[in-house]
Design a protein around this motif. Structure first.
Motif, PDB file in Angstrom:
ATOM      1  N   ARG A 123       4.914   5.226  -3.025  1.00 62.21           N
ATOM      2  CA  ARG A 123       3.849   5.618  -1.719  1.00 62.21           C
ATOM      3  C   ARG A 123       4.119   4.379  -0.975  1.00 62.21           C
ATOM      4  NH1 ARG A 123      -0.982   8.299  -5.385  1.00 62.21           N
ATOM      5  NH2 ARG A 123       0.026   9.909  -6.395  1.00 62.21           N
ATOM      6  N   LEU A 124       4.702   3.357  -1.104  1.00 64.91           N
ATOM      7  CA  LEU A 124       4.407   2.014  -0.407  1.00 64.91           C
ATOM      8  C   LEU A 124       5.167   2.247   0.806  1.00 64.91           C
ATOM      9  CD1 LEU A 124       2.947  -0.456  -0.779  1.00 64.91           C
ATOM     10  CD2 LEU A 124       4.936  -1.548  -1.626  1.00 64.91           C
ATOM     11  N   THR A 125       4.395   1.882   1.974  1.00 66.96           N
ATOM     12  CA  THR A 125       4.969   1.894   3.335  1.00 66.96           C
ATOM     13  C   THR A 125       5.454   0.595   3.592  1.00 66.96           C
ATOM     14  OG1 THR A 125       2.799   1.065   4.422  1.00 66.96           O
ATOM     15  CG2 THR A 125       3.430   3.686   3.984  1.00 66.96           C
ATOM     16  N   THR A 126       6.405   0.572   4.835  1.00 70.28           N
ATOM     17  CA  THR A 126       6.973  -0.676   5.180  1.00 70.28           C
ATOM     18  C   THR A 126       5.786  -1.711   5.559  1.00 70.28           C
ATOM     19  OG1 THR A 126       8.935   0.665   6.084  1.00 70.28           O
ATOM     20  CG2 THR A 126       8.481  -1.648   7.216  1.00 70.28           C
ATOM     21  N   GLU A 127       4.798  -1.029   6.032  1.00 69.77           N
ATOM     22  CA  GLU A 127       3.474  -1.965   6.596  1.00 69.77           C
ATOM     23  C   GLU A 127       3.082  -2.525   5.243  1.00 69.77           C
ATOM     24  OE1 GLU A 127       4.380   1.104   7.630  1.00 69.77           O
ATOM     25  OE2 GLU A 127       4.531   0.655   9.803  1.00 69.77           O
ATOM     26  N   GLY A 128       2.952  -1.614   4.180  1.00 63.88           N
ATOM     27  CA  GLY A 128       2.458  -2.174   2.935  1.00 63.88           C
ATOM     28  C   GLY A 128       3.141  -3.572   2.679  1.00 63.88           C
ATOM     29  N   VAL A 129       4.796  -3.237   2.360  1.00 62.01           N
ATOM     30  CA  VAL A 129       5.409  -4.262   1.990  1.00 62.01           C
ATOM     31  C   VAL A 129       5.419  -5.880   2.976  1.00 62.01           C
ATOM     32  CG1 VAL A 129       7.788  -5.010   1.692  1.00 62.01           C
ATOM     33  CG2 VAL A 129       7.042  -2.872   1.088  1.00 62.01           C
ATOM     34  N   ARG A 130       5.131  -5.244   4.141  1.00 59.80           N
ATOM     35  CA  ARG A 130       4.866  -6.336   5.164  1.00 59.80           C
ATOM     36  C   ARG A 130       3.753  -7.156   5.063  1.00 59.80           C
ATOM     37  NH1 ARG A 130       5.102  -3.589   9.508  1.00 59.80           N
ATOM     38  NH2 ARG A 130       7.298  -3.758   9.643  1.00 59.80           N
ATOM     39  N   ALA A 131       2.616  -6.457   4.424  1.00 60.03           N
ATOM     40  CA  ALA A 131       1.218  -7.067   4.276  1.00 60.03           C
ATOM     41  C   ALA A 131       1.356  -7.795   3.004  1.00 60.03           C
ATOM     42  CB  ALA A 131       0.306  -6.020   4.117  1.00 60.03           C
ATOM     43  N   MET A 132       2.225  -7.338   2.023  1.00 60.00           N
ATOM     44  CA  MET A 132       2.271  -8.140   0.654  1.00 60.00           C
ATOM     45  C   MET A 132       3.199  -9.152   0.981  1.00 60.00           C
ATOM     46  SD  MET A 132       3.455  -5.161  -2.040  1.00 60.00           S
ATOM     47  CE  MET A 132       3.559  -6.092  -3.419  1.00 60.00           C
ATOM     48  N   ARG A 133       3.964  -9.357   1.990  1.00 55.36           N
ATOM     49  CA  ARG A 133       4.915 -10.655   2.148  1.00 55.36           C
ATOM     50  C   ARG A 133       3.916 -11.695   3.001  1.00 55.36           C
ATOM     51  NH1 ARG A 133       9.924 -10.313   0.648  1.00 55.36           N
ATOM     52  NH2 ARG A 133      11.013  -8.218   0.816  1.00 55.36           N
ATOM     53  N   ALA A 134       3.090 -11.173   3.903  1.00 56.53           N
ATOM     54  CA  ALA A 134       2.282 -11.911   4.341  1.00 56.53           C
ATOM     55  C   ALA A 134       1.220 -12.629   3.745  1.00 56.53           C
ATOM     56  CB  ALA A 134       1.673 -11.152   5.621  1.00 56.53           C
ATOM     57  N   ALA A 135       0.635 -11.817   2.587  1.00 52.69           N
ATOM     58  CA  ALA A 135      -0.077 -12.536   1.742  1.00 52.69           C
ATOM     59  C   ALA A 135       0.389 -13.314   0.920  1.00 52.69           C
ATOM     60  CB  ALA A 135      -0.834 -11.245   0.706  1.00 52.69           C
ATOM     61  N   ASN A 136       1.575 -13.059   0.155  1.00 57.32           N
ATOM     62  CA  ASN A 136       2.196 -14.368  -0.647  1.00 57.32           C
ATOM     63  C   ASN A 136       2.628 -15.761   0.427  1.00 57.32           C
ATOM     64  OD1 ASN A 136       3.404 -14.963  -3.049  1.00 57.32           O
ATOM     65  ND2 ASN A 136       5.408 -14.790  -2.331  1.00 57.32           N
ATOM     66  N   GLU A 137       2.948 -15.506   1.634  1.00 56.92           N
ATOM     67  CA  GLU A 137       3.022 -16.436   2.417  1.00 56.92           C
ATOM     68  C   GLU A 137       1.673 -17.358   2.396  1.00 56.92           C
ATOM     69  OE1 GLU A 137       4.171 -15.356   6.214  1.00 56.92           O
ATOM     70  OE2 GLU A 137       6.426 -14.752   5.387  1.00 56.92           O
ATOM     71  N   ARG A 138       0.571 -16.621   2.557  1.00 52.84           N
ATOM     72  CA  ARG A 138      -0.829 -17.248   2.585  1.00 52.84           C
ATOM     73  C   ARG A 138      -1.132 -17.914   1.309  1.00 52.84           C
ATOM     74  NH1 ARG A 138      -2.213 -12.435   4.922  1.00 52.84           N
ATOM     75  NH2 ARG A 138      -3.706 -11.852   3.190  1.00 52.84           N
ATOM     76  N   PHE A 139      -0.534 -17.225   0.264  1.00 58.07           N
ATOM     77  CA  PHE A 139      -0.918 -17.479  -1.085  1.00 58.07           C
ATOM     78  C   PHE A 139      -0.232 -18.914  -1.223  1.00 58.07           C
ATOM     79  CE2 PHE A 139       0.760 -18.013  -5.728  1.00 58.07           C
ATOM     80  CZ  PHE A 139      -0.671 -17.870  -6.378  1.00 58.07           C
ATOM     81  N   HIS A 175      -1.929  -7.955  -4.522  1.00 58.35           N
ATOM     82  CA  HIS A 175      -1.981  -6.817  -5.336  1.00 58.35           C
ATOM     83  C   HIS A 175      -2.914  -5.642  -4.816  1.00 58.35           C
ATOM     84  CE1 HIS A 175       0.085  -9.087  -8.326  1.00 58.35           C
ATOM     85  NE2 HIS A 175      -0.770 -10.168  -8.159  1.00 58.35           N
ATOM     86  N   ASP A 176      -3.747  -5.947  -4.130  1.00 60.25           N
ATOM     87  CA  ASP A 176      -4.734  -4.883  -3.461  1.00 60.25           C
ATOM     88  C   ASP A 176      -3.732  -3.770  -2.711  1.00 60.25           C
ATOM     89  OD1 ASP A 176      -6.873  -5.689  -4.688  1.00 60.25           O
ATOM     90  OD2 ASP A 176      -7.779  -6.439  -3.003  1.00 60.25           O
ATOM     91  N   VAL A 177      -2.582  -3.992  -2.162  1.00 58.52           N
ATOM     92  CA  VAL A 177      -1.721  -3.233  -1.409  1.00 58.52           C
ATOM     93  C   VAL A 177      -1.298  -2.198  -2.355  1.00 58.52           C
ATOM     94  CG1 VAL A 177       0.399  -2.988  -0.257  1.00 58.52           C
ATOM     95  CG2 VAL A 177      -1.134  -4.961   0.334  1.00 58.52           C
ATOM     96  N   LEU A 178      -0.910  -2.504  -3.531  1.00 63.52           N
ATOM     97  CA  LEU A 178      -0.402  -1.578  -4.545  1.00 63.52           C
ATOM     98  C   LEU A 178      -1.473  -0.569  -5.160  1.00 63.52           C
ATOM     99  CD1 LEU A 178       2.264  -3.593  -6.387  1.00 63.52           C
ATOM    100  CD2 LEU A 178       2.855  -1.763  -5.006  1.00 63.52           C
ATOM    101  N   VAL A 179      -2.615  -1.454  -5.384  1.00 66.92           N
ATOM    102  CA  VAL A 179      -3.826  -0.552  -5.820  1.00 66.92           C
ATOM    103  C   VAL A 179      -4.206   0.735  -4.943  1.00 66.92           C
ATOM    104  CG1 VAL A 179      -6.389  -0.688  -6.455  1.00 66.92           C
ATOM    105  CG2 VAL A 179      -4.780  -2.554  -7.111  1.00 66.92           C
ATOM    106  N   GLU A 180      -4.235   0.184  -3.419  1.00 67.18           N
ATOM    107  CA  GLU A 180      -4.721   1.098  -2.607  1.00 67.18           C
ATOM    108  C   GLU A 180      -3.466   2.154  -2.344  1.00 67.18           C
ATOM    109  OE1 GLU A 180      -5.329  -1.111   0.982  1.00 67.18           O
ATOM    110  OE2 GLU A 180      -7.068  -2.010   0.282  1.00 67.18           O
ATOM    111  N   ALA A 181      -2.106   1.887  -2.713  1.00 66.35           N
ATOM    112  CA  ALA A 181      -1.140   2.826  -2.381  1.00 66.35           C
ATOM    113  C   ALA A 181      -1.243   3.810  -3.386  1.00 66.35           C
ATOM    114  CB  ALA A 181       0.412   1.986  -2.268  1.00 66.35           C
ATOM    115  N   ALA A 182      -1.490   3.421  -4.767  1.00 68.57           N
ATOM    116  CA  ALA A 182      -1.580   4.221  -6.018  1.00 68.57           C
ATOM    117  C   ALA A 182      -2.624   5.293  -5.813  1.00 68.57           C
ATOM    118  CB  ALA A 182      -1.828   3.348  -7.139  1.00 68.57           C
ATOM    119  N   GLY A 183      -3.886   4.873  -5.039  1.00 70.95           N
ATOM    120  CA  GLY A 183      -4.950   5.930  -4.927  1.00 70.95           C
ATOM    121  C   GLY A 183      -5.695   6.124  -6.207  1.00 70.95           C
ATOM    122  N   ASN A 184      -5.583   5.465  -7.359  1.00 75.79           N
ATOM    123  CA  ASN A 184      -6.350   5.693  -8.398  1.00 75.79           C
ATOM    124  C   ASN A 184      -7.797   5.036  -8.405  1.00 75.79           C
ATOM    125  OD1 ASN A 184      -7.120   5.884 -11.089  1.00 75.79           O
ATOM    126  ND2 ASN A 184      -5.224   6.165 -12.096  1.00 75.79           N
ATOM    127  N   GLY A 185      -8.812   5.811  -8.156  1.00 71.87           N
ATOM    128  CA  GLY A 185     -10.142   5.189  -7.905  1.00 71.87           C
ATOM    129  C   GLY A 185     -10.554   4.557  -9.422  1.00 71.87           C
TER     130      GLY A 185
END
Length: 214
Positions: free
Chosen positions: A103-119, A139-149
């Motif tokens: 379910r991950l979007t291109t924007e989601g992958v981009r957000a993960m890369r940006a977060a890892n750069e900050r990390f 990691h929250d990008v994947l949590v949100e994409a999964a949609g499992n509350g």
């Protein structure tokens, strides 16, 4: 002035919880420190009610312990508790990764890369808070994409127990984590959920090793 409305009581409770939780995780309130609702309420500019509600939640989550009519204090940092929490949180991260990658979007992958750069930048600068915030964001990008509350709520509940140890042992596995993050992001970008799950499991084994070595 229609946008300015009274703050709901539940928001005061939640804010008190977040501030006290962060003080415990960050070490401002050390293991064994006695906490008093009146003192913290005064420091936070709140009544005692939301602070007491926050205490109850923190006791339930294992960051405070309470003996009625005696004390409420910060729990000791026990490696067994961290190990148990890491096992639960790690398994749920594997679940949300398997569900979230398709379910991950291109924007989601981009957000993960940006977060890892900050990390990586925070690790290099010795910025513990920045590194942990960036790690959560990734990691929250994947949590949100999964949609499992249910998974998201359980992860949020038990992650602070793990963060306490991570802060104390910061640097011992952080550099390796940046590399593991890159592998995870590459697998996500390729849509390879099984590889992403394998890397996620490796990330959480690294954290469990911190508890075993403590």
């Amino acid at each position: 002035m229609e946008a300015i409305r009274p703050v709901r009581r539940t928001l005061l409770r939640d804010r008190a919880y977040e501030v006290i939780r962060d003080a415990i995780v960050g070490g401002e309130l050390e293991p064994g420190a006695v906490v008093r609702d009146g003192e913290l309420a005064e420091r936070l500019g709140l009544s005692r009610a939301p602070v007491r509600q926050a205490f109850s939640r923190l006791v339930d989550e294992g960051l405070l312990e309470s003996k009625p009519q005696s004390y409420t204090r910060v729990t000791p940092l026990l490696t067994a508790d961290v190990r148990d929490a890491a096992a639960v949180v790690g398994a749920l991260h594997e679940l949300v990764t398997r569900t979230g990658v398709p379910r991950l979007t291109t924007e989601g992958v981009r957000a993960m890369r940006a977060a890892n750069e900050r990390f990586a930048a925070a690790v290099g600068a010795g910025d513990v808070d920045g590194a942990l915030r960036a790690d959560d964001a990734l990691h929250d990008v994947l949590v949100e994409a999964a949609g499992n509350g249910a998974a998201a709520a359980t992860i949020a509940r038990y992650t602070p127990l793990i963060r306490r140890l991570e802060r104390r042992r910061f640097g011992e596995s952080s550099c390796r984590s940046a590399g593991l993050h890159e592998r995870l992001i590459d697998a996500c970008a390729a849509g390879d959920a099984e590889e992403a799950v394998r890397v996620t499991a490796e990330i959480w084994r690294t954290l469990a090793d911190l508890a075993d070595d403590d």
